[in-house]
Each structure stands twice: as structure tokens, then as C-alpha cells.
Design a protein around this motif. Structure first.
Motif, PDB file in Angstrom:
ATOM      1  N   HIS A 156      69.256  60.579  60.399  1.00 61.54           N
ATOM      2  CA  HIS A 156      69.644  60.111  61.742  1.00 61.54           C
ATOM      3  C   HIS A 156      68.371  59.718  62.496  1.00 61.54           C
ATOM      4  N   ALA A 157      68.249  58.433  62.812  1.00 64.17           N
ATOM      5  CA  ALA A 157      66.993  57.924  63.383  1.00 64.17           C
ATOM      6  C   ALA A 157      67.288  57.023  64.576  1.00 64.17           C
ATOM      7  N   PRO A 158      67.444  57.630  65.758  1.00 62.49           N
ATOM      8  CA  PRO A 158      67.816  56.836  66.930  1.00 62.49           C
ATOM      9  C   PRO A 158      66.673  55.936  67.391  1.00 62.49           C
ATOM     10  N   HIS A 159      67.045  54.725  67.801  1.00 56.67           N
ATOM     11  CA  HIS A 159      66.101  53.807  68.429  1.00 56.67           C
ATOM     12  C   HIS A 159      66.823  53.081  69.561  1.00 56.67           C
ATOM     13  N   THR A 160      66.078  52.754  70.609  1.00 52.60           N
ATOM     14  CA  THR A 160      66.676  52.072  71.756  1.00 52.60           C
ATOM     15  C   THR A 160      67.061  50.636  71.395  1.00 52.60           C
ATOM     16  N   GLN A 161      67.948  50.092  72.199  1.00 49.97           N
ATOM     17  CA  GLN A 161      68.378  48.709  71.978  1.00 49.97           C
ATOM     18  C   GLN A 161      67.182  47.760  72.045  1.00 49.97           C
ATOM     19  N   GLU A 162      66.259  47.994  72.974  1.00 51.91           N
ATOM     20  CA  GLU A 162      65.124  47.088  73.135  1.00 51.91           C
ATOM     21  C   GLU A 162      64.347  46.929  71.833  1.00 51.91           C
ATOM     22  N   VAL A 163      64.037  48.042  71.187  1.00 46.86           N
ATOM     23  CA  VAL A 163      63.202  47.920  69.983  1.00 46.86           C
ATOM     24  C   VAL A 163      64.016  47.434  68.790  1.00 46.86           C
ATOM     25  N   LYS A 164      65.319  47.665  68.827  1.00 44.94           N
ATOM     26  CA  LYS A 164      66.153  47.147  67.732  1.00 44.94           C
ATOM     27  C   LYS A 164      66.559  45.691  67.972  1.00 44.94           C
ATOM     28  N   PRO A 224      61.360  48.856  64.557  1.00 45.31           N
ATOM     29  CA  PRO A 224      61.138  50.084  63.783  1.00 45.31           C
ATOM     30  C   PRO A 224      62.314  50.346  62.840  1.00 45.31           C
ATOM     31  N   PRO A 225      62.056  51.021  61.720  1.00 39.92           N
ATOM     32  CA  PRO A 225      63.147  51.324  60.790  1.00 39.92           C
ATOM     33  C   PRO A 225      63.955  52.529  61.260  1.00 39.92           C
ATOM     34  N   GLY A 226      65.225  52.557  60.878  1.00 37.41           N
ATOM     35  CA  GLY A 226      66.039  53.743  61.164  1.00 37.41           C
ATOM     36  C   GLY A 226      67.405  53.389  61.682  1.00 37.41           C
ATOM     37  N   MET A 227      68.372  54.281  61.392  1.00 38.46           N
ATOM     38  CA  MET A 227      69.740  54.091  61.851  1.00 38.46           C
ATOM     39  C   MET A 227      70.380  55.445  62.147  1.00 38.46           C
ATOM     40  N   LEU A 228      71.399  55.423  62.997  1.00 42.89           N
ATOM     41  CA  LEU A 228      72.101  56.665  63.322  1.00 42.89           C
ATOM     42  C   LEU A 228      72.883  57.148  62.107  1.00 42.89           C
ATOM     43  N   GLY A 229      73.222  58.440  62.094  1.00 42.37           N
ATOM     44  CA  GLY A 229      73.936  58.930  60.924  1.00 42.37           C
ATOM     45  C   GLY A 229      74.796  60.163  61.126  1.00 42.37           C
ATOM     46  N   LEU A 230      74.495  60.969  62.165  1.00 41.00           N
ATOM     47  CA  LEU A 230      75.140  62.280  62.256  1.00 41.00           C
ATOM     48  C   LEU A 230      76.659  62.200  62.412  1.00 41.00           C
ATOM     49  N   GLU A 231      77.129  61.207  63.153  1.00 42.44           N
ATOM     50  CA  GLU A 231      78.563  61.188  63.466  1.00 42.44           C
ATOM     51  C   GLU A 231      79.398  60.456  62.417  1.00 42.44           C
ATOM     52  N   THR A 232      78.740  59.843  61.440  1.00 42.67           N
ATOM     53  CA  THR A 232      79.480  59.090  60.424  1.00 42.67           C
ATOM     54  C   THR A 232      79.331  59.680  59.024  1.00 42.67           C
ATOM     55  N   ALA A 233      78.487  60.699  58.873  1.00 43.22           N
ATOM     56  CA  ALA A 233      78.146  61.168  57.514  1.00 43.22           C
ATOM     57  C   ALA A 233      79.379  61.642  56.748  1.00 43.22           C
TER      58      ALA A 233
END
Lengths: 307, 432
Positions: free
Chosen positions: B309-317, B325-334
Motif C-alpha cells: 500500500h503506497a499512497p501518493h497525492t493526486q498532484e504527484v500522480k 513516484p511509483p506506488g499504488m493503494l492496496g489495503l482495501e482491495t487485497a
């Protein structure tokens, strides 16, 4: 057609239509006053995040010859230097009321992002290593102008394919128009995986040259030396440069092309660049007409404005 | 909760490492399970309905970026804990690539305190392998281990220097440390932004070859053999890595491995959209790698499903792909991704990959992942394995929205999560 992002989005019919349109704008360019009112009231913005004199000037000339208004967003003197995001910049320009944005960026894919953030037409003016669709249009147009058609023609693209947006777009355009393409480069300057590319690959330029109708040379950038992709410019020239000796292996009517700017003495010998069948000046001249055709196709369909 | 009468989870099917049975679970006010069995008398207790649901130990994530301290605009320990609870997690291990990095007792304590204050999840901290995550000198493992740190990693980067990694494994052994590695050889990977292959070649995006990961997996297996240390290989993404771990385990090397949900559900073709939502490290690979990860999960080579689970703000994504930056959310979909995409695995296998197996790696088996039995801490997840739902990033409890699964239809939804006897999620709603 709303945007011109990639040659991959076009089929042979689209390319032929653009070539036919280009014919008429070549004619316009030969008039005493090379200007038509077609895009009066339309505004075309150049949004160039990377230095490019010839592409930017070519687009601006094309827009002006069609009586469009032009704006240049130059990154070095703009809010981008103060940290503004591409999205904010695009939304700001959009608010001024514009119809097309020509985007050049050193990162692949930025024109796709821009297209999400604007209702204007987006033209990819070169994105990273990925594509440079108007270059492929002017290259294929120039070959067609000189050789009549690309069908069955054999084209060698020589040099730094891996980092070249020109090569990626040219391969797509040339093969869609029926040509056979051979990439000639050391393995370090080829994309790591060519699955699905409709091309031949060779590492022996001498063997390829006698068989081709077009020898298309790419610019060899000096920074490739520091990345250990080739040992030296000298060795590159020895193995892959179109020296005078090598150029004599070409058939007499084969074309020599280059997207510019040339490194004379590196990928092409200075005197070879002056040969009559070296058509770099034609490429530049046709570039304006091709870009007029693209602007026409994207912007003129909605009818005249500002009447 | 009503006081003095406990909670009863009624009507579910309990799955834990001892097997599967239909049973109610009664929880006392001390947060411990007081009875497990059919048709328990729940007089006076608060009832949580588990009909049609599976009752398991609360999930354990070995790989969570909570971004605190330093990147609180993307996530905080509290917001990440809430996302974890909603995903069925009772425990998460926070990764150390914060600002400052978690490389000393002071920062460990800050993270643990924030987790306790939030009260939504048992937040555990990893510790950096090297000071400042710079790959130059050992971090002080002793003071971090004294606060309960068990997993040491420079996650975000691999430790490049073989000699230093050897010393880290040797020194950490006395603290029962698990050396976890983000396997990536920088000199092969650097400058790359997606998997190196047909898609990167076509898209003109510099690639990261599978071998950048596999060489370090092989190296760390060799170092584990040399030192006798236990190495945990994080977020395996390639078929070659899975083969290396399978062979090492068969040879008796002390190694464990995790795989993320995105590495068994997405491929590099997603990057054709140029959306940085699909930029992640290690990168999304190809179909045959996805198949190998699934096979590794099925045959036990891979021990745990992790989220990364790697949160990033909308601005940087929204930056250009190669700048984002690399990374995506994961906790709520695993859970739902595992249930939807791992059709070859039994429900018991999937539960094991989410609970007792990661708990054992993290050294949490005394409180997490263990049997649902009398006397155990009541860390539980109750989920309906069949509920169909559509991913809507706007509904996430995370502060960030970098979810690559928007619009994807999944099955399996967490209904209740219980942390030391206290429900943190009831009927899919976070309780604080």
C-alpha cells in the motif's frame, strides 16, 4: 479526428488522406502570397517543454499560413520554472480560449495526459523516446514525392533507434504504407524487445545499403557515450556512419534522409549530406505543408469561425 | 459497545490454521476469545452477524507505507490504519521510507504511538537496515528491536553492497531480526520506470529488466546460506524470482517471500495508458510472471500476500510517467483481489496467505494470525466471500486516491474487523 497523438492511431487510408491534403498545401506554399484564410479565428498554442527550434517554427509557420493565431508557451521564461504543473499550465491556457495545443515534452506520454485536461485538439510534437507523428508524416510524404509510392520500397533506418521518437513513428508510418523497413544499429541502441515490430534488424550497414531505396539516418547524441552504449563516436562512425565510401554502396537513385539536426562527420559525412539525393531540405519544406494538413484536418472540420 | 457483556460473532464459518468449522465466537471484555463453538449463548452480548460470512484471524500486512512522518498529505498512520481496518487487517508493518526514515528508536516510537492513538489497527514498525536508508552503514538494530521491531528493510531501495548486507544479516541474527529485501540492482534498474519488454520498447519508456530483481534475490539467498540469517524477499514480481525461492526453500535455506496483489492481477500493458497510477516498483510484469506468482502462491513458495500500500497525492500522480513516484493503494482491495483472481487456491489457502503465514514472518503469532480459539486475542476479520462490488477510489479511507482498480468488479467484502475485542469495522463502516 480530434487529436494527433500517435501514428499507431492512423491507418493507411488516414495517411493517404493526409498526404493528399499535404499536396494542396505544398501548392499554397508556392504561391506569391503563401497564405489561406482557412483557420481564421482559431488559436494554436505551442507548448514546448523541450528545446526544439525546427519543429516549433514549422508548426508556427504552418498555423500562420492558414491565418490561425499562434501563441508560444516557452518553458524557460514561464511559470513552469516556478513549479507549475503541466495540468495547471494546460488549464490556464485552455481558459484563454484555444483550439489546438502542440505539445513537445521529454517524457513519453505527456500528450495523452494533456488530452485529458483540455477540450482543445492535441498534437504530439514529440514525446520522449516515444513518437513524433508529424515527422513521420513529412518523412513518408517526402519519400512518396520522390519515389511515387512507399509500396514495396525498402527503407533502412540507421542509428540510435532505442532513444528515437522519430524511428518509432517512422517504422509505423512506413510499414503501414507498404514499405519494408530494416533497422540498422548496434544492439545497445535498439529497443530491448522488438516483438510485434514489423521490421528486419541488421548490424551490418555495408550489407544493407545496396538493397535499399532510402537510407534514413538518425542523430547520434553525444550523451550515449557516457552511458556506455557505444565506445566512442569514432567507432560509431566507423561501423554505422554514412561515410563517403559507404554512401557509394547505395543505388544511384536511393534517397538519403535525416530528421536533423545533423552531426556532420558522425552519422553522416559532410559531403554526403550535400549529395543531390540527400533530401533533408525537402523534408523541412514539406514539414510546413504536412503540419498545415494536420491543422486543417483537426481544426477546419467545424467550419469557419469569427465571421 | 455495551460494557460488561462482551461481543458475539454469530453464524459464521470459522477458518484458521486448524481448519474450517461452523461456529460462533464469543469475545470477553478483556479482548480475548472466551468461547468458540456452535450456538453459543450470547445473552447480554453485542451481536455481530456473520451469517453467510467467513470468520478468520484479522489480516496481517507485511508491507504498508503509512507515510508518517513526512508525507502526511498522502497518508497518516491514522488514515492508513482506517484503510487497513476496512480491508480486514488487524496488524500492519509500516515501511521505513518515511522522512525522516525509520532508522532509530525515536522514529519507531513515533510511529507506534501514532498507531496506538488511532486505535484502528495494531501498527508495527519495520526498521531500516542501513542508517538513513543510504546503504552505507548499519542502523542501530538493538534499540529498534527493543521496541519490538522484527523486520528490517530499506524498502524503496535494495541494499546494494553485498558486504554490508552480509554484515547486516550476521549482526541482526542476535536480535532475531528478519532481514527483508526490496530486491533491485540499481545499476540494472536505474533510469527505468516500467517493466523492460515489448511494451516498454513500444511506449518509449525506459525499462527495468526482471534480472534486476532476480540477481538480488539470488544474492540474498546466497547470503542467507552464508550467514544462517532469515531473509524475507519482498514483493516478488518475476517468474525467475519465484523459481529461485522455490529452489532455495527446497535446499533448506531460511527464506520467506511475499507477493503483492497487483503483481498477480495487473501487467505492464496497463502502462500503455501512460497513467502513472500503473507505475509501481517493482514494476508490473507480463502474463507469464503473473502466472508464476499465482503458482508460487498456490504451491507455498510465496508465504504471504502483501499490499505494498503506497499512497501518493493526486498532484504527484499527475506528473509525466517518468517523473511520477511509483506506488499504488492496496489495503482495501487485497482480500477481494485475492478472492477474485486466485481461483486455483482454496479459501483456506487464501486466508493463510493473509493471516497466519505473514504473522509468523513478522513474529506476531502470539497475538495475530493464530487459531480462533479460547484464550487468544480477539483479532478477527469477518468477510462475505461472495459479495460483488465495484471499486470506487473516492470511497477509500486513505488520504490518497492512487487506486489502479477504479471501476473493476470484484467479489468478497469485509463486513466486520475486530481489534483486541473492539470492533473497528461493523457492516463495512469504520467505527472511529
Amino acid at each position: 479526428m480530434k487529436h494527433l497523438l500517435s501514428i499507431a492511431d492512423l491507418d493507411a487510408d488516414d495517411l493517404h488522406e493526409l498526404h493528399r491534403l499535404t499536396d494542396s498545401f505544398v501548392e499554397v506554399g508556392q504561391r506569391p502570397i503563401p497564405k489561406v484564410p482557412t483557420l481564421r479565428g482559431r488559436t494554436v498554442v505551442s507548448l514546448f517543454y523541450e528545446d526544439s527550434t525546427r519543429t516549433r517554427l514549422s508548426f508556427e509557420t504552418a498555423a500562420k499560413r492558414m491565418s490561425a493565431d499562434t501563441m508560444t508557451f516557452s518553458v524557460s521564461t514561464s511559470s513552469v520554472k516556478k513549479g507549475e504543473s503541466v495540468r495547471d499550465t494546460v488549464e490556464t491556457i485552455e481558459a484563454m480560449g484555444i483550439h489546438a495545443i502542440v505539445v513537445r515534452h521529454s517524457s513519453a506520454g505527456v500528450p495523452w495526459q494533456v488530452a485529458q485536461w483540455t477540450s482543445a485538439s492535441v498534437i504530439n510534437g514529440g514525446d520522449g523516446w516515444h513518437e513524433h507523428p508529424t515527422q513521420a508524416l513529412l518523412d513518408s510524404y517526402t519519400i512518396r514525392q520522390r519515389l511515387g509510392s512507399l509500396v514495396g520500397r525498402h527503407i533502412a533506418i540507421v542509428g540510435d533507434i532505442k532513444h528515437s521518437r522519430v524511428a518509432r513513428s517512422d517504422v509505423l508510418a512506413f510499414t503501414k504504407l507498404g514499405a519494408e523497413v530494416t533497422l540498422v544499429a548496434p544492439p545497445t541502441l535498439l529497443p530491448p524487445n522488438l516483438d510485434g515490430w514489423p521490421v528486419n534488424v541488421s548490424h551490418d550497414l555495408d550489407a544493407v545499403l545496396p538493397k535499399v531505396d532510402v537510407c534514413y539516418l538518425l542523430r547520434m547524441q553525444r550523451e550515449r557515450m557516457t552511458e556506455a552504449l557505444v565506445p566512442s563516436l569514432r567507432e560509431y562512425t566507423a561501423l554505422y556512419g554514412l561515410t563517403r565510401r559507404r554512401a557509394s554502396l547505395l543505388s544511384t537513385d536511393a534517397l538519403i534522409m535525416h530528421p536533423g539536426p545533423m552531426n556532420r562527420g558522425v552519422e553522416i559525412a559532410g559531403e554526403v549530406a550535400e549529395w543531390p539525393n540527400a533530401v533533408m531540405v525537402d523534408q523541412v519544406r514539406n514539414g510546413v505543408a504536412v503540419r498545415m494538413a494536420v491543422l486543417f484536418l483537426l481544426l477546419a472540420s467545424e467550419g469557419p469561425v469569427g465571421e | 459497545m455495551s460494557s460488561g457483556s462482551g461481543t458475539i460473532v454469530r453464524g459464521g464459518r470459522v477458518i484458521d490454521e486448524t481448519g474450517t468449522r461452523r461456529a460462533d465466537v464469543a469475545i470477553g471484555d478483556d479482548g480475548q476469545i472466551v468461547a468458540v463453538g456452535p450456538d453459543l449463548d450470547g445473552t447480554g452480548a453485542t451481536t455481530l452477524d456473520a451469517s453467510g460470512c467467513v470468520v478468520t484471524p484479522g489480516f496481517v500486512d507485511l508491507h504498508t507505507h503509512l507515510r508518517e512522518p513526512g508525507r502526511e498529505e498522502a497518508e497518516t498512520v491514522e488514515s492508513g490504519s482506517r484503510a487497513a481496518a476496512l480491508g480486514g487487517y488487524a496488524a500492519v508493518v509500516a515501511m521505513p521510507n518515511t522522512e525522516p526514515p525509520i532508522d532509530c528508536a525515536a522514529v519507531v516510537r513515533q510511529v507506534l504511538d501514532a498507531g496506538a492513538a488511532a486505535g484502528l489497527c495494531d501498527v508495527r514498525s519495520s526498521g531500516a537496515v542501513t542508517a538513513g536508508r543510504k546503504g552505507e552503514a548499519l542502523a542501530p538494530y538493538g534499540e529498534m528491536a527493543a521496541l519490538g521491531v522484527r523486520i528490517f528493510t530499506d524498502d524503496g531501495n535494495g541494499v546494494q553492497d553485498e558486504g554490508l548486507m552480509r554484515r547486516a544479516m550476521e549482526y541482526g541474527r542476535t536480535m532475531n531480526a528478519v532481514m527483508a529485501q526490496h530486491c533491485e540492482i540499481d545499476s540494472l534498474a536505474s533510469g527505468g520506470h516500467m517493466n523492460e519488454g515489448a511494451w516498454s520498447s513500444k511506449l518509449g519508456i525506459p525499462g527495468i529488466p526482471a534480472e534486476a530483481e532476480e540477481l538480488m534475490v539470488a544474492r540474498d539467498i546466497a547470503l542467507a546460506k552464508l550467514t544462517g540469517a532469515t531473509v524475507h524477499l519482498q514483493h516478488l514480481s518475476t517468474a525467475g524470482s519465484v523459481d529461485l525461492v522455490r529452489t532455495a526453500k527446497a535446499a533448506g535455506v531460511r527464506c520467506t517471500a511475499e507477493a503483492t496483489t497487483h503483481h498477480f492481477t495487473l501487467t505492464d500493458e496497463c502502462c500503455a495508458s501512460y497513467s502513472p497510477l500503473f507505475k509501481v516498483n517493482p514494476p508490473l510484469r507480463i502474463d507469464s510472471d503473473v502466472a508464476a506468482i499465482k503458482a508460487g502462491l498456490a504451491d507455498g513458495t510465496i508465504d504471504a500476500i502483501a499490499t505494498d500500500h503506497a499512497p501518493h497525492t493526486q498532484e504527484v500522480k499527475e506528473l509525466p510517467f517518468d517523473e511520477a513516484p511509483p506506488g499504488m493503494l492496496g489495503l482495501e482491495t487485497a482480500l477481494a483481489l485475492a478472492l477474485t483472481e486466485l481461483g486455483d487456491l482454496s479459501l483456506e489457502q487464501i486466508v493463510g496467505l493473509l493471516t497466519w503465514r505473514p504473522a509468523a514472518i513478522a513474529g506476531l503469532s502470539d497475538m495475530h494470525g493464530g487459531p480462533v480459539a479460547e484464550g487468544r486475542a480477539a483479532n478477527l476479520c469477518v468477510f462475505d466471500p461472495e459479495t460483488a462490488w465495484t471499486v470506487d477510489p473516492a470511497r477509500s479511507a486513505s488520504r490518497s486516491r492512487n487506486n489502479p482498480y477504479a471501476g473493476r468488479k470484484l467479489k468478497g467484502k469485509v463486513r466486520h474487523t475486530i481489534l483486541f475485542g473492539t470492533p473497528t469495522v461493523i457492516d463495512g463502516e469504520a467505527q472511529r
